[in-house]
Design a protein around this motif. Structure first.
Motif, PDB file in Angstrom:
ATOM      1  N   ALA A 176       8.995   1.427   6.638  1.00 15.21           N
ATOM      2  CA  ALA A 176       9.813   1.578   5.437  1.00 15.21           C
ATOM      3  C   ALA A 176       8.998   2.326   4.387  1.00 15.21           C
ATOM      4  O   ALA A 176       7.850   1.967   4.103  1.00 15.21           O
ATOM      5  CB  ALA A 176      10.235   0.211   4.916  1.00 15.21           C
ATOM      6  N   GLU A 177       9.574   3.374   3.823  1.00 15.57           N
ATOM      7  CA  GLU A 177       8.858   4.213   2.870  1.00 15.57           C
ATOM      8  C   GLU A 177       8.330   3.423   1.678  1.00 15.57           C
ATOM      9  O   GLU A 177       7.186   3.619   1.256  1.00 15.57           O
ATOM     10  CB  GLU A 177       9.760   5.354   2.396  1.00 15.57           C
ATOM     11  N   GLU A 178       9.130   2.543   1.123  1.00 18.10           N
ATOM     12  CA  GLU A 178       8.698   1.754  -0.035  1.00 18.10           C
ATOM     13  C   GLU A 178       7.538   0.825   0.319  1.00 18.10           C
ATOM     14  O   GLU A 178       6.654   0.588  -0.503  1.00 18.10           O
ATOM     15  CB  GLU A 178       9.865   0.972  -0.631  1.00 18.10           C
ATOM     16  N   LYS A 179       7.537   0.298   1.535  1.00 16.44           N
ATOM     17  CA  LYS A 179       6.443  -0.572   1.959  1.00 16.44           C
ATOM     18  C   LYS A 179       5.151   0.233   2.116  1.00 16.44           C
ATOM     19  O   LYS A 179       4.073  -0.240   1.760  1.00 16.44           O
ATOM     20  CB  LYS A 179       6.796  -1.304   3.248  1.00 16.44           C
ATOM     21  N   ALA A 180       5.267   1.452   2.634  1.00 15.24           N
ATOM     22  CA  ALA A 180       4.089   2.310   2.771  1.00 15.24           C
ATOM     23  C   ALA A 180       3.525   2.667   1.407  1.00 15.24           C
ATOM     24  O   ALA A 180       2.312   2.608   1.183  1.00 15.24           O
ATOM     25  CB  ALA A 180       4.453   3.575   3.546  1.00 15.24           C
ATOM     26  N   LYS A 181       4.401   3.021   0.494  1.00 14.75           N
ATOM     27  CA  LYS A 181       3.981   3.381  -0.858  1.00 14.75           C
ATOM     28  C   LYS A 181       3.306   2.191  -1.550  1.00 14.75           C
ATOM     29  O   LYS A 181       2.266   2.333  -2.190  1.00 14.75           O
ATOM     30  CB  LYS A 181       5.208   3.848  -1.649  1.00 14.75           C
ATOM     31  N   ARG A 182       3.886   1.008  -1.407  1.00 16.42           N
ATOM     32  CA  ARG A 182       3.331  -0.199  -2.023  1.00 16.42           C
ATOM     33  C   ARG A 182       1.993  -0.577  -1.389  1.00 16.42           C
ATOM     34  O   ARG A 182       1.060  -0.994  -2.097  1.00 16.42           O
ATOM     35  CB  ARG A 182       4.323  -1.354  -1.902  1.00 16.42           C
ATOM     36  N   ALA A 183       1.880  -0.418  -0.085  1.00 17.54           N
ATOM     37  CA  ALA A 183       0.612  -0.732   0.594  1.00 17.54           C
ATOM     38  C   ALA A 183      -0.504   0.167   0.072  1.00 17.54           C
ATOM     39  O   ALA A 183      -1.626  -0.291  -0.190  1.00 17.54           O
ATOM     40  CB  ALA A 183       0.770  -0.585   2.109  1.00 17.54           C
ATOM     41  N   ALA A 184      -0.216   1.451  -0.114  1.00  9.37           N
ATOM     42  CA  ALA A 184      -1.220   2.374  -0.653  1.00  9.37           C
ATOM     43  C   ALA A 184      -1.568   2.001  -2.087  1.00  9.37           C
ATOM     44  O   ALA A 184      -2.745   1.998  -2.468  1.00  9.37           O
ATOM     45  CB  ALA A 184      -0.705   3.808  -0.580  1.00  9.37           C
ATOM     46  N   GLN A 185      -0.563   1.662  -2.873  1.00 10.35           N
ATOM     47  CA  GLN A 185      -0.814   1.271  -4.259  1.00 10.35           C
ATOM     48  C   GLN A 185      -1.722   0.040  -4.315  1.00 10.35           C
ATOM     49  O   GLN A 185      -2.680   0.011  -5.088  1.00 10.35           O
ATOM     50  CB  GLN A 185       0.514   0.972  -4.966  1.00 10.35           C
ATOM     51  N   LEU A 186      -1.433  -0.957  -3.497  1.00 12.20           N
ATOM     52  CA  LEU A 186      -2.267  -2.160  -3.471  1.00 12.20           C
ATOM     53  C   LEU A 186      -3.692  -1.833  -3.045  1.00 12.20           C
ATOM     54  O   LEU A 186      -4.656  -2.347  -3.609  1.00 12.20           O
ATOM     55  CB  LEU A 186      -1.669  -3.208  -2.529  1.00 12.20           C
ATOM     56  N   SER A 187      -3.834  -0.966  -2.055  1.00 12.42           N
ATOM     57  CA  SER A 187      -5.170  -0.605  -1.592  1.00 12.42           C
ATOM     58  C   SER A 187      -5.964   0.081  -2.689  1.00 12.42           C
ATOM     59  O   SER A 187      -7.033  -0.387  -3.077  1.00 12.42           O
ATOM     60  CB  SER A 187      -5.097   0.312  -0.372  1.00 12.42           C
ATOM     61  N   PHE A 188      -5.440   1.182  -3.201  1.00 12.43           N
ATOM     62  CA  PHE A 188      -6.204   1.984  -4.151  1.00 12.43           C
ATOM     63  C   PHE A 188      -6.363   1.331  -5.515  1.00 12.43           C
ATOM     64  O   PHE A 188      -7.356   1.547  -6.189  1.00 12.43           O
ATOM     65  CB  PHE A 188      -5.599   3.377  -4.291  1.00 12.43           C
TER      66      PHE A 188
END
Length: 141
Positions: A102-114
């Motif tokens: 899911a695009e939103e999950k990918a975006k959120r995962a990157a946000q949490l990481s960085f």
């Protein structure tokens, strides 16, 4: 955490070993007296950003039962001269994901990481701005 460094030649080629016995090497470019036999210390910093964020992002997406079939990243650092040193000023990361994600999950995962979990990015934060973008199945999200 501890690293041991040993000089290999009469110039700038070094072996580094961590406490668990993993070995890697560092060298400098030929134009500054090295033999270009391994990445430079600053290239390893960028590799650290790539690896740290990859572990975070994959871990977060796995917990969300997202199916990742491919993961890659490109990291580019911009350095500026300051008092004889050339630290990173800006670091740009592009994360490429493929699979049933899911695009939103990918975006959120990157946000949490960085922005929260990646220790390497957080270490660099006081001196270098780390920005990122996420591409899922060839579409920037």
């Amino acid at each position: 955490m501890k690293i041991k460094l040993n000089r290999i030649d009469n110039d700038y080629h070094f072996e580094l070993k961590n406490e668990r016995g993993h070995v890697t090497f560092i060298d400098s470019k030929a134009e500054v007296g090295g033999h270009d036999l391994a990445p430079s210390p600053m290239e390893y910093v960028l590799m650290g950003v790539a690896g740290c964020s990859a572990i975070d992002i994959i871990s977060i997406l796995k917990k969300q039962r997202q199916e990742i079939t491919a993961y890659s990243a490109e990291v580019e650092g911009v350095r500026v001269p300051i008092d004889g040193a050339k630290p990173f000023k800006d670091i740009f990361v592009t994360v490429y994901l493929e699979g049933e994600i899911a695009e939103e999950k990918a975006k959120r995962a990157a946000q949490l990481s960085f922005e929260k979990y990646c220790s390497v990015s957080k270490t660099l934060e006081p001196t270098a701005k780390v920005t990122y973008k996420v591409v899922v199945n060839n579409k920037e999200v």
